[in-house]
Design an enzyme around this catalytic site. Sequence first.
Site, PDB file in Angstrom:
ATOM      1  N   THR A  15      26.772 -16.024 -74.138  1.00 15.22           N
ATOM      2  CA  THR A  15      25.414 -16.645 -75.437  1.00 15.22           C
ATOM      3  C   THR A  15      25.517 -18.016 -74.471  1.00 15.22           C
ATOM      4  O   THR A  15      26.281 -19.600 -73.741  1.00 15.22           O
ATOM      5  CB  THR A  15      26.270 -17.161 -76.623  1.00 15.22           C
ATOM      6  OG1 THR A  15      27.187 -18.345 -76.967  1.00 15.22           O
ATOM      7  CG2 THR A  15      25.785 -16.283 -77.642  1.00 15.22           C
ATOM      8  N   ASP A  16      24.694 -19.413 -74.501  1.00 19.40           N
ATOM      9  CA  ASP A  16      24.165 -21.089 -73.871  1.00 19.40           C
ATOM     10  C   ASP A  16      25.066 -21.359 -75.514  1.00 19.40           C
ATOM     11  O   ASP A  16      25.778 -20.899 -76.011  1.00 19.40           O
ATOM     12  CB  ASP A  16      22.899 -21.307 -73.747  1.00 19.40           C
ATOM     13  CG  ASP A  16      21.874 -21.289 -74.928  1.00 19.40           C
ATOM     14  OD1 ASP A  16      22.500 -21.528 -76.066  1.00 19.40           O
ATOM     15  OD2 ASP A  16      21.176 -20.916 -74.399  1.00 19.40           O
ATOM     16  N   GLN A  17      25.013 -23.330 -75.141  1.00 17.08           N
ATOM     17  CA  GLN A  17      26.412 -23.708 -76.003  1.00 17.08           C
ATOM     18  C   GLN A  17      25.248 -23.845 -77.483  1.00 17.08           C
ATOM     19  O   GLN A  17      25.377 -24.084 -78.700  1.00 17.08           O
ATOM     20  CB  GLN A  17      25.460 -25.063 -75.386  1.00 17.08           C
ATOM     21  CG  GLN A  17      26.547 -26.268 -76.560  1.00 17.08           C
ATOM     22  CD  GLN A  17      26.504 -27.553 -75.930  1.00 17.08           C
ATOM     23  OE1 GLN A  17      25.833 -27.617 -74.163  1.00 17.08           O
ATOM     24  NE2 GLN A  17      26.924 -28.713 -76.413  1.00 17.08           N
TER      25      GLN A  17
END
Length: 136
Positions: A15-17
């Site tokens: 995932t990203d942030q």
Amino acid sequence: MFPITINITPRYSETDQMGIIHHANYLIYLEQARLDWLSQLGFSYVKMEEAGVLLPVYNIDLKYKNPIKFGDEISVKISLKSIPTTRVIFDYEIVNQKNQVCAVCELTLVFTDAQTFRPRKPIPEFLEACKKLLNT
């Protein structure tokens, strides 16, 4: 056209942030489905490479429709688009557990001679297996 579907649970590390699966991971999911498809057909990249064939990616047309979020369960469906020539083309669809389409893709690989790196025809056994799938 011998579609298969595999199920994947995306990992937190993908995932990203924002808790959304990073777009580059979609390619990994596509490859995982392709390896399973080849295996169910009775082939593998190892078998192809032993026969002197490499399969580099020629084109990826990936369209993102809905984000995959951490905690989603996804299914990746892959099917052969047509009889392979010097190229083999796959269609993909990635859906989440709500049956929302997250991405669609058309991906093209080129059969390449491992010594010369020039395009070549697929190994005959692979071509025959694909023809049987498409009933030609």
